[in-house]
Design an enzyme around this catalytic site. Sequence first.
Site, PDB file in Angstrom:
ATOM      1  N   HIS A 113       9.110  -9.431   0.825  1.00 25.54           N
ATOM      2  CA  HIS A 113       7.582  -9.180   0.266  1.00 25.54           C
ATOM      3  C   HIS A 113       7.208 -10.558  -0.026  1.00 25.54           C
ATOM      4  CE1 HIS A 113       4.481  -7.598  -1.754  1.00 25.54           C
ATOM      5  NE2 HIS A 113       4.394  -8.305  -2.793  1.00 25.54           N
ATOM      6  N   LEU A 148       7.516   0.957  -5.726  1.00 23.50           N
ATOM      7  CA  LEU A 148       7.045   0.084  -4.582  1.00 23.50           C
ATOM      8  C   LEU A 148       7.032  -1.356  -5.171  1.00 23.50           C
ATOM      9  CD1 LEU A 148       5.429  -0.352  -1.841  1.00 23.50           C
ATOM     10  CD2 LEU A 148       3.322  -0.198  -3.156  1.00 23.50           C
TER      11      LEU A 148
END
Length: 221
Positions: A113, A148
């Site tokens: 990420h 998430l």
Amino acid sequence: MRPPILNIVVLISGSGSNLQAIIDAIAANQLHANIKAVISNRPGVKGLERAQAVNIPTLTLDHKQFESRETFDRQLLQEIDQYKPDLIILAGFMRILTDEFVNHFNGKMLNIHPSLLPKFRGLNTHQRALDAGVKQHGVTVHFVSNELDGGAPVLQAVIDVNENDSVESLQQRIHQQEHIIYPMVIEWAAQQRLEIINQQVYLDKQPLENPAKWINNQLIN
Ligand code: GRF
């Protein structure tokens, strides 16, 4: 002693430059892994071409052809299970996964990420980093949990943000870091140096209180 080969399945949605970095690290004998398959939820993306160019089996599962997130994830789960992977690598896979899917692969799924998590979960991380005026930005390899971008972080590459940085310049520098740290973490797994137990990451049997850091091409742990 040569470590055993780690079987992985890579999930993508786009360009697949991280997939390419993994392919290249394997070819250079720096990563002792075998990519059993590359699966994309988007047809015709460059990442599929990259896999096909080196004869890795590919599959497109177009999420738009499924009536719900649940049915898509169930099919994806079955496809992945056929390969019995040791690890599932999310490399620019732009889908939110159901709890059922995440639980099934609990502790066996990594994501990358583009932010220093827990900062900037979700999308548009570079713009948000610029807007927030942070002095440092970066990218995180983390285990996937039901939250998430909230799973346990393993390794973060940190870069300084310059006054004249733009989204594009950050993206470019961070991509370079991604291509170093993702194969590195996967190799830790291949060498059985990496474990996760109850959301606690262990590297070489030591609990990681904070993610390891990659700064100026040096590992700081
Ligand atoms: C990367 O920026 C990664 O951090 C994010 O998606 C992007 C994928 O890029 N999760 P690529 O498809 O590997 O080039």
